[in-house]
Scaffold this motif. Structure first.
Motif, PDB file in Angstrom:
ATOM      1  N   ARG A 266      -7.117  -0.402  -5.588  1.00  0.00           N
ATOM      2  CA  ARG A 266      -6.075  -0.143  -4.946  1.00  0.00           C
ATOM      3  C   ARG A 266      -7.224   1.780  -3.738  1.00  0.00           C
ATOM      4  O   ARG A 266      -6.244   0.709  -2.668  1.00  0.00           O
ATOM      5  CB  ARG A 266      -5.158   0.237  -5.469  1.00  0.00           C
ATOM      6  N   GLN A 267      -7.396   2.352  -4.650  1.00  0.00           N
ATOM      7  CA  GLN A 267      -7.735   3.134  -4.059  1.00  0.00           C
ATOM      8  C   GLN A 267      -9.381   3.017  -2.621  1.00  0.00           C
ATOM      9  O   GLN A 267      -8.739   3.761  -1.875  1.00  0.00           O
ATOM     10  CB  GLN A 267      -8.332   4.482  -4.937  1.00  0.00           C
ATOM     11  N   PHE A 268     -10.120   2.061  -3.554  1.00  0.00           N
ATOM     12  CA  PHE A 268     -10.814   1.635  -2.788  1.00  0.00           C
ATOM     13  C   PHE A 268     -10.793   0.827  -1.369  1.00  0.00           C
ATOM     14  O   PHE A 268     -11.456   1.341  -0.301  1.00  0.00           O
ATOM     15  CB  PHE A 268     -12.207   1.033  -3.521  1.00  0.00           C
ATOM     16  N   LEU A 269      -9.731  -0.090  -2.501  1.00  0.00           N
ATOM     17  CA  LEU A 269      -9.399  -1.318  -0.666  1.00  0.00           C
ATOM     18  C   LEU A 269      -7.792  -0.319   0.503  1.00  0.00           C
ATOM     19  O   LEU A 269      -8.609  -0.387   1.318  1.00  0.00           O
ATOM     20  CB  LEU A 269      -7.917  -2.045  -1.560  1.00  0.00           C
TER      21      LEU A 269
ATOM     22  N   MET B  66       1.033  -1.196   0.391  1.00  0.00           N
ATOM     23  CA  MET B  66       0.152  -0.004   0.086  1.00  0.00           C
ATOM     24  C   MET B  66       0.976   1.367   0.298  1.00  0.00           C
ATOM     25  O   MET B  66       0.294   2.076  -0.677  1.00  0.00           O
ATOM     26  CB  MET B  66      -0.886  -0.279   1.218  1.00  0.00           C
ATOM     27  N   GLY B  67       1.932   1.350   0.995  1.00  0.00           N
ATOM     28  CA  GLY B  67       3.195   2.489   0.344  1.00  0.00           C
ATOM     29  C   GLY B  67       3.532   2.475  -0.872  1.00  0.00           C
ATOM     30  O   GLY B  67       3.973   3.886  -1.065  1.00  0.00           O
TER      31      GLY B  67
ATOM     32  N   ILE C 244      11.154  -2.317  -3.384  1.00  0.00           N
ATOM     33  CA  ILE C 244      11.144  -1.143  -2.325  1.00  0.00           C
ATOM     34  C   ILE C 244      10.154  -1.714  -1.289  1.00  0.00           C
ATOM     35  O   ILE C 244      10.677  -1.490  -0.618  1.00  0.00           O
ATOM     36  CB  ILE C 244      10.436  -0.120  -3.360  1.00  0.00           C
ATOM     37  N   ALA C 245       9.299  -2.714  -1.280  1.00  0.00           N
ATOM     38  CA  ALA C 245       8.510  -3.185  -1.044  1.00  0.00           C
ATOM     39  C   ALA C 245       9.279  -4.441   0.162  1.00  0.00           C
ATOM     40  O   ALA C 245       9.369  -3.827   1.320  1.00  0.00           O
ATOM     41  CB  ALA C 245       7.006  -3.667  -1.432  1.00  0.00           C
TER      42      ALA C 245
ATOM     43  N   ARG D 233      -2.424  -0.358 -13.896  1.00  0.00           N
ATOM     44  CA  ARG D 233      -1.103  -0.918 -13.988  1.00  0.00           C
ATOM     45  C   ARG D 233      -0.909  -1.787 -12.557  1.00  0.00           C
ATOM     46  O   ARG D 233      -1.198  -1.357 -11.744  1.00  0.00           O
ATOM     47  CB  ARG D 233      -0.316   0.239 -13.393  1.00  0.00           C
ATOM     48  N   ARG D 234      -0.108  -3.022 -13.241  1.00  0.00           N
ATOM     49  CA  ARG D 234       0.684  -3.679 -11.553  1.00  0.00           C
ATOM     50  C   ARG D 234       1.769  -3.201 -11.406  1.00  0.00           C
ATOM     51  O   ARG D 234       2.560  -2.357 -11.844  1.00  0.00           O
ATOM     52  CB  ARG D 234       1.662  -5.153 -12.576  1.00  0.00           C
ATOM     53  N   PHE D 235       2.060  -3.428 -10.055  1.00  0.00           N
ATOM     54  CA  PHE D 235       2.899  -3.448  -9.723  1.00  0.00           C
ATOM     55  C   PHE D 235       4.986  -3.727 -10.237  1.00  0.00           C
ATOM     56  O   PHE D 235       4.398  -4.757 -10.598  1.00  0.00           O
ATOM     57  CB  PHE D 235       3.396  -4.321  -7.867  1.00  0.00           C
ATOM     58  N   THR D 236       5.702  -2.701 -10.591  1.00  0.00           N
ATOM     59  CA  THR D 236       6.974  -2.920 -11.290  1.00  0.00           C
ATOM     60  C   THR D 236       7.786  -3.610 -10.365  1.00  0.00           C
ATOM     61  O   THR D 236       7.601  -3.849  -8.996  1.00  0.00           O
ATOM     62  CB  THR D 236       7.618  -1.649 -11.459  1.00  0.00           C
ATOM     63  N   ALA D 237       8.932  -4.090 -10.601  1.00  0.00           N
ATOM     64  CA  ALA D 237       9.947  -4.943 -10.195  1.00  0.00           C
ATOM     65  C   ALA D 237      10.584  -4.236  -9.083  1.00  0.00           C
ATOM     66  O   ALA D 237      10.626  -4.405  -8.205  1.00  0.00           O
ATOM     67  CB  ALA D 237      11.101  -5.262 -11.165  1.00  0.00           C
TER      68      ALA D 237
END
Lengths: 256, 270
Positions: free
Chosen positions: B157-160, A98-99, A117-118, A108-112
């Motif tokens: 993501r915003q709603f979650l 979430m950060g 970073i997470a 969009r998907r999260f990038t590598a």
């Protein structure tokens, strides 16, 4: 400090509805600062915190924000653990990711890079092995580490923590405070910690903002946390002493 | 009538009832995951009652499409809730309780002043009589569901984030107040559209039952939403079958089917 403040309150008054909670606050937060915000219950600590976070606009005065590169500073916020809604079974990784939400476009998907970073944020607070566990099944200390990792995943200029050790046992509390100290001293992060636990701030922060009776008094730790001042604020005898180099703040025992 | 004949009758003579109720069930169950996880079940009950009052209001005024009347009244309720629920002077459940009673009162008073034919429409909503669903109803329901699901998919993501931790989301530049409002607005539109097709009992039931079952059945957040959607779409098939078989009103029969679907998960968790 001669540096330019990254957040500066200039004669700020804050409140809700028709009520002003704190008046004429002038407060500067500098790069690599470690500020503790303390005060009795109901004094307005949360109000000052919200203004700092940018979620409460001042009624009077101005709040200036500018990080080293001239853009507004990114804030990594660690809320109180019990303020989260935990019905859905989010994993530790879900929470930490979430950060990264603000930096990922819709659909969009999260990038590598986001995942790295997470992962680094989790490793930083030593919860890499908990990534697949459900957040709601964790202990208080593990949840707190997860929320710190989420804040770090936003790659913040300032880490703001609201009552980070509230309700924790001694070892969890010490571990969390040491993580915060490490983030400040080794990673050079600017830290703001709101707490009602005076011993926490006395031994960790550089400066203290004492919120009391509608005002904010800013100063060094020993200047603000004196026995006389605390006794007057809490309306009971408070004793400040040092034991093995650690500042201890306790109510004085009643002789009767 | 044999079981095969019942199924054939439903498919051939009441395809719109089947399609409309499945879409309504799917949409309500999907949004129900937020309703349950945000602990706002009473908000959804109140919105459902306001939606019925909206249909009664539209019938009384005349010249206003019942769905439009329903959407208008529920949207107004959402705006009022957004303002009133922030107040600390009155407990939020008292505000919702008063809203529920006001909506119920408006509906009863308006029905008293409305002609017989239009009263029948409100009464069929209250009974959950789904068999009168028309192709136009299904089209409106399908388009509404598609738009609402698309909004929720794009901004998942915003709603979650906002549903779990609105304050932190706000510090990250996610406009929590806006997304909360959009959520309740989509809920209001979904409830208003569905209530005319499947009735108030179905809508409220499907906002709570399939999503709760999905939370017990699935372990990951994404799968909970998917499972809830499936759990919302399936019971209307069984419900319509039972309604024909035992001459039950279709709405309550469908809600009963959803409860039957929930039971194994509750028993398993015990």
């Amino acid at each position: 400090m001669t540096e330019t403040p990254i957040i500066e309150f200039q004669q700020v008054s804050l409140g809700y509805g028709g009520r002003t909670i704190v008046r004429d606050v002038s407060l500067s937060l500098f790069p690599n600062d470690f500020l503790g915000i303390v005060g009795p219950n109901g004094s307005g600590k949360t109000t000052v915190l919200r203004a700092l976070l940018g979620t409460l606009s001042p009624r009077k005065g101005e709040i200036r924000r500018a990080a080293a590169n001239g853009v507004p500073p990114t804030i990594g916020y660690v809320p109180q653990r019990d303020s989260l809604e935990l019905v859905l079974p989010l994993t530790v990784r879900d929470v930490v990711m979430m950060g990264r939400y603000a930096s990922v476009r819709p659909l969009r998907r999260f990038t590598a890079a986001d995942r790295r970073i997470a992962d680094e944020a989790m490793a930083h607070v030593d919860i890499g092995n908990l990534a697949g566990l459900s957040y709601r099944d964790l202990s208080g200390g593990q949840r707190q580490r997860t929320l710190i990792a989420r804040a770090l995943a936003a790659q913040p200029d300032i880490l703001v923590l609201d009552e980070p050790t509230n309700g924790m046992d001694l070892s969890s509390r010490t571990a969390i405070l040491e993580i915060i100290r490490h983030l400040h001293e080794h990673d050079g992060l600017t830290v703001v910690m709101v707490t009602h636990l005076l011993s926490d701030v006395a031994n960790y922060v550089n400066r203290i903002a004492l919120v009391e009776q509608g005002t904010v008094r800013l100063g060094a730790v020993d200047e603000i946390l004196s026995s006389d001042r605390l006794s007057a604020i809490y309306q009971m005898p408070v004793h400040v002493s040092e034991v093995h180099g650690v500042t201890v703040i306790v109510p004085e025992p009643d002789d009767e | 009538m044999s079981n095969v004949e019942i199924i054939t009758t439903i498919i051939q003579q009441f395809p719109y009832a089947l399609a409309g109720s499945m879409i309504a069930g799917l949409l309500c169950a999907f949004l129900g995951v937020y309703v349950v996880s945000k602990r706002v079940v009473f908000v959804s009950a109140t919105l459902t009652e306001v939606a019925v009052a909206g249909v009664a209001f539209a019938n009384l005024v005349g010249g206003l499409h019942p769905t439009v009347g329903s959407v208008l009244l529920t949207s107004l309720a959402v705006l009022l809730f957004a303002r009133l629920l922030r107040s600390t002077a009155v407990p939020s459940d008292a505000i919702l309780g008063i809203s529920y009673i006001v909506a119920l009162t408006i509906r009863i008073l308006m029905m008293q002043k409305t002609s017989g034919a239009e009263v029948a429409e409100v009464e069929s909503i209250l009974k959950g009589d789904m068999l009168l669903v028309t192709p136009a109803h299904v089209t409106i329901m399908a388009v509404t569901a598609a738009i609402i699901l698309l909004i929720h998919l794009v901004f998942f993501r915003q709603f979650l984030f906002v549903s779990m931790d609105a304050e932190t989301a706000r510090t990250q530049g996610i406009r929590s107040g806006l997304w909360e409002f959009v959520f309740y607005l989509t809920l209001a539109v979904a409830v208003s559209t569905a209530v005319r097709i499947v009735g108030d009992l179905f809508v409220f039931g499907f906002l709570v039952i399939p999503s709760t079952a999905a939370m017990l059945a699935a372990k990951r957040v994404g799968r909970i939403f998917l499972t809830a959607a499936v759990f919302g779409a399936l019971p209307p098939i069984l419900g319509l079958f039972l309604a024909f078989k035992f001459d039950f009103p279709a709405g309550p029969a469908t809600v009963a089917s959803a409860v039957v679907l929930l039971l194994p998960w509750v028993v398993q968790k015990r």
